[in-house]
Write an enzyme that holds these catalytic residues in place. Sequence first.
Site, PDB file in Angstrom:
ATOM      1  N   ASP A 129       0.977  -1.092   0.079  1.00  0.00           N
ATOM      2  CA  ASP A 129       0.231  -0.123  -0.204  1.00  0.00           C
ATOM      3  C   ASP A 129       1.103   0.948  -0.313  1.00  0.00           C
ATOM      4  O   ASP A 129       0.783   1.990  -0.294  1.00  0.00           O
ATOM      5  CB  ASP A 129      -0.764   0.075   0.799  1.00  0.00           C
ATOM      6  N   SER A 130       2.399   1.290   0.335  1.00  0.00           N
ATOM      7  CA  SER A 130       3.615   2.042  -0.708  1.00  0.00           C
ATOM      8  C   SER A 130       2.128   2.425  -1.282  1.00  0.00           C
ATOM      9  O   SER A 130       3.231   3.495  -1.879  1.00  0.00           O
ATOM     10  CB  SER A 130       4.423   1.377  -0.373  1.00  0.00           C
ATOM     11  N   ASP A 183      -1.235  -5.888  -0.419  1.00  0.00           N
ATOM     12  CA  ASP A 183      -1.312  -5.377   0.779  1.00  0.00           C
ATOM     13  C   ASP A 183      -2.268  -4.970   1.022  1.00  0.00           C
ATOM     14  O   ASP A 183      -3.788  -4.868   0.407  1.00  0.00           O
ATOM     15  CB  ASP A 183      -0.752  -4.228   0.609  1.00  0.00           C
ATOM     16  N   LYS A 237      -1.725  -9.419   2.779  1.00  0.00           N
ATOM     17  CA  LYS A 237      -0.613  -9.034   4.154  1.00  0.00           C
ATOM     18  C   LYS A 237      -1.365  -8.109   5.326  1.00  0.00           C
ATOM     19  O   LYS A 237      -2.380  -7.131   4.124  1.00  0.00           O
ATOM     20  CB  LYS A 237       1.050  -7.848   3.917  1.00  0.00           C
ATOM     21  N   GLU A 270      -1.540  -5.602   8.737  1.00  0.00           N
ATOM     22  CA  GLU A 270      -0.806  -5.031   9.319  1.00  0.00           C
ATOM     23  C   GLU A 270      -0.515  -4.979  10.834  1.00  0.00           C
ATOM     24  O   GLU A 270      -2.022  -5.357  11.320  1.00  0.00           O
ATOM     25  CB  GLU A 270      -0.163  -3.328   9.484  1.00  0.00           C
ATOM     26  N   GLU A 292       9.525  -4.491   9.731  1.00  0.00           N
ATOM     27  CA  GLU A 292       9.488  -2.541   9.439  1.00  0.00           C
ATOM     28  C   GLU A 292      10.249  -1.633  10.645  1.00  0.00           C
ATOM     29  O   GLU A 292      10.094  -1.796  11.521  1.00  0.00           O
ATOM     30  CB  GLU A 292       8.874  -1.756   8.853  1.00  0.00           C
TER      31      GLU A 292
END
Length: 238
Positions: free
Chosen positions: A42-43, A81, A111, A113, A180
């Site tokens: 999602d970057s 993501d 993915k 978070e 991260e």
Amino acid sequence: MTLGDLAAKKAAGEPIVMVTAYDFPGAQIVEAAGVDVVLVGDSAAMTVLGYDSTVPVTVDEMIMLTAAVRRGLTAPLLIADLPFGSYEASDELAVATAQRFVKETGADLVKIERGGTSVDRARAIVAAGIPVVGHVGLTPQTASSLGGYKAQGRTADAALRLIDEAAALQEAGCSLIVVEAVPSEVTAALMPHMHVPVIGIGAGSDADGQVLVFHDLLGLYAGVRRASSSATRTCGAR
Ligand code: KIV
């Protein structure tokens, strides 16, 4: 590439290479470079859509990007993501969103978070037959609650919490864990607890592999810097 191949790489101490991609040509480029795993992060919100954080990107936007990446890939595993707001509220929402990504994009894994309630969401998605990647440390979707894009796990308590979160995600059935922006000593302390592959970004060289953002790798991104971005240029693969 399969999850079994990644497990074999971990067992053999061979570094796992993961890079993000967000479109068809980007996918072809990273595959030609020989990566093992491609993440449609999602970057994308920041690197290709011009938002100032990852928060605004929508499921529909991520689905369009992930489907384009799928069309450009043959061998690497593909991770999608799940964007902010698309899985946190309930197990049902998490499973429905994960199923959309698998059905509409052909992603191999999704993915999510954080620890906490995301451990339950991971368990529910895995139970629905979809492999999940956990993500601990700096979790950009909730960066404001972490005090911004800052390195995490910098006190003994915070480091222990992070290790507990990663272990809980593993126990919930996650196939991979991304770590991260944490001190390399914390990653080193985490590794003996993990039997699934751990992929670092700005987390030192003790992880089983590294993930880099395509635009950071090529020096293309001039917007908001994440804590892990400059760090990744120096940590490298082991
Ligand atoms: O969105 C993303 O690109 C990521 C990686 C940096 C791990 O989550």
